[in-house]
Design an enzyme around this catalytic site. Sequence first.
Site, PDB file in Angstrom:
ATOM      1  N   ASP A 142       0.779  -1.175  -0.086  1.00 16.80           N
ATOM      2  CA  ASP A 142       0.061   0.034   0.020  1.00 16.80           C
ATOM      3  C   ASP A 142       0.879   1.274  -0.036  1.00 16.80           C
ATOM      4  O   ASP A 142       2.040   1.112   0.663  1.00 16.80           O
ATOM      5  CB  ASP A 142      -1.052   0.054   1.262  1.00 16.80           C
ATOM      6  CG  ASP A 142      -1.845  -0.989   0.996  1.00 16.80           C
ATOM      7  OD1 ASP A 142      -2.423  -1.222   0.157  1.00 16.80           O
ATOM      8  OD2 ASP A 142      -2.329  -1.586   2.115  1.00 16.80           O
ATOM      9  N   ASP A 156      -7.028  -1.401  -4.491  1.00 16.25           N
ATOM     10  CA  ASP A 156      -8.340  -1.072  -3.434  1.00 16.25           C
ATOM     11  C   ASP A 156      -9.147  -0.081  -4.101  1.00 16.25           C
ATOM     12  O   ASP A 156     -10.466  -0.246  -4.102  1.00 16.25           O
ATOM     13  CB  ASP A 156      -7.501  -0.374  -2.390  1.00 16.25           C
ATOM     14  CG  ASP A 156      -6.636  -1.274  -1.482  1.00 16.25           C
ATOM     15  OD1 ASP A 156      -6.972  -2.816  -1.729  1.00 16.25           O
ATOM     16  OD2 ASP A 156      -5.773  -0.964  -0.721  1.00 16.25           O
TER      17      ASP A 156
END
Length: 188
Positions: A142, A156
């Site tokens: 991330d 995401d």
Amino acid sequence: MQAARGTSLSDTGPSPSTPPPGAATRYRLIFAVVAVVAYAIDVATKSLAVEKLSTADVELAGKWLVLHLTRNPGAAFSTGTEFTLLLSGIALAAAVVVLYFARRVGNRTWAWALGLLLGGVCGNLTDRILREPGPLRGHVVDFLMVPNWPVFNIADICINVAAGLILIQAVRGIGVDGTRVAAREREA
């Protein structure tokens, strides 16, 4: 009432809820292109994040958007960090389910939704398969950080946009095949 020789005035040809001929192939192509592009962008941006952000954060828009590298063994909001193997299995199952439904795609919005969903699921699944600490236990990369929100990635974003599109289609009553639910019920 009839217009001429038995033709009903209300007969306007094919039902507006029925996809045009040949559209299924076009929608499957849209699905495939969206899935591949979403997946490629996710994988490329994660590779760049790992390469460029290992030493310092990068502020793109002040504190509003910061590139910050982190690795997440869990699901959204870092929940279920001890269930990485289970999350990998769920992602594999989700990819199979999306491919199953994509065979019947008969609507542009559904093609985009399923393509984004598959690209996002496969992007995060690739991390779980290929990244440390090992196959099906890997941590998801991330790198996008905004205030008061967990760090996230392109996959995401794709998954969340897909969820929104799916909800819109459900509210509109449009099935994956492009027909309206009410039209299917009348035919049954």
